[in-house]
Design an enzyme around this catalytic site. Structure first.
Site, PDB file in Angstrom:
ATOM      1  N   SER A 138       0.802  -1.226   0.000  1.00  0.00           N
ATOM      2  CA  SER A 138       0.000   0.000   0.000  1.00  0.00           C
ATOM      3  C   SER A 138       0.836   1.277   0.000  1.00  0.00           C
ATOM      4  CB  SER A 138      -0.963   0.005   1.192  1.00  0.00           C
ATOM      5  OG  SER A 138      -0.279  -0.224   2.404  1.00  0.00           O
ATOM      6  N   HIS A 200       1.022   5.102   4.249  1.00  0.00           N
ATOM      7  CA  HIS A 200       0.126   5.516   3.166  1.00  0.00           C
ATOM      8  C   HIS A 200       0.364   6.978   2.807  1.00  0.00           C
ATOM      9  CE1 HIS A 200      -3.084   2.196   4.117  1.00  0.00           C
ATOM     10  NE2 HIS A 200      -1.866   1.710   3.942  1.00  0.00           N
TER      11      HIS A 200
END
Length: 236
Positions: A138, A200
């Site tokens: 991610s 992220h």
């Protein structure tokens, strides 16, 4: 419920790097399933990035330090379950193809690893006492999202919308999708939990600012073609 299913297609060639990354992640995940839960958990601890250990790595350190630094790449290819894997690979496919078409296969691959590395570095600095392994693609994919926002903000994202018993596919501009995604990350950061929110956000802003380092020479004319013509899609 809304699910992105197709982004802007590459105008230049097949997205070999994107497809290759997705395939490799699936192969490694099937390997995890094959070796069993206990062995997979051991693999997470060996190949995952552990902030508490990474914060102790020295620039010119020992072989052990190099092994720890290598986990900032190996961790990008480990996933905890089907939802984790499928969600990441879906976003990589939707937002990665057009970017690969602009950067080229090798530049895109380098950019992907670049974002993954710095996403974990930022997370390790922000959560230096965390002793649990961080796994998943991610952070690298967040970098792809950031680059997509800056290069193709108006690009249409074909989105599956499910309302009660009706299902529709509509085109939503990329900046709407990515703006919503970014808001969710800040909300998640505020709520806390086991998700690596700093990775992220770190990956996203790394991609947003760092994509210019990977653009081909302007003289080649590559990259501008797709960015200027977001509606001229090649369907496959």
């Amino acid at each position: 419920m809304v699910i992105p299913i197709r982004g802007l297609a590459s105008q230049n060639s097949w997205a070999f790097a994107t497809i290759g990354l997705i395939s490799l992640n699936f192969v490694i995940f099937f390997f995890q399933l094959h070796i069993g839960q206990e062995a997979a958990l051991k693999l997470f601890w060996q190949g995952g990035a552990i902030p508490a250990k990474l914060s102790q790595v020295k620039l010119f350190g020992s072989g052990q330090s190099l092994k720890l630094a290598a986990t900032m790449f190996t961790s990008l290819f480990l996933h905890a379950g089907w939802v984790h894997l499928l969600g990441n690979m879906l976003f990589l496919w939707v937002f990665g193809e057009a970017l690969e078409g602009e950067l080229g296969h090798w530049r895109f691959l380098g950019f992907y690893l670049f974002c993954g590395f710095f996403s974990l570095l930022i997370h390790s600095l922000a959560a230096s006492k965390l002793s649990a392994p961080i796994i998943g693609a991610s952070g690298a994919i967040a970098g792809v999202l950031g680059a997509h926002l800056i290069r193709f903000p108006q690009a249409p994202v074909q989105t599956l919308v499910y309302l009660l018993v009706k299902v529709k596919i509509i085109a939503i501009p990329a900046y709407v999708w990515l703006g919503f995604w970014l808001l969710l990350q800040f909300y998640g950061l505020r709520q806390g939990g086991p998700v690596a929110w700093f990775a992220h956000l770190g990956g996203f802003f790394t991609g947003l600012l760092g994509v210019f380092l990977f653009l081909p020479d302007a003289s080649s004319g590559r990259g501008q073609k797709t960015a200027r013509r977001p509606k001229n899609r090649r369907r496959r």
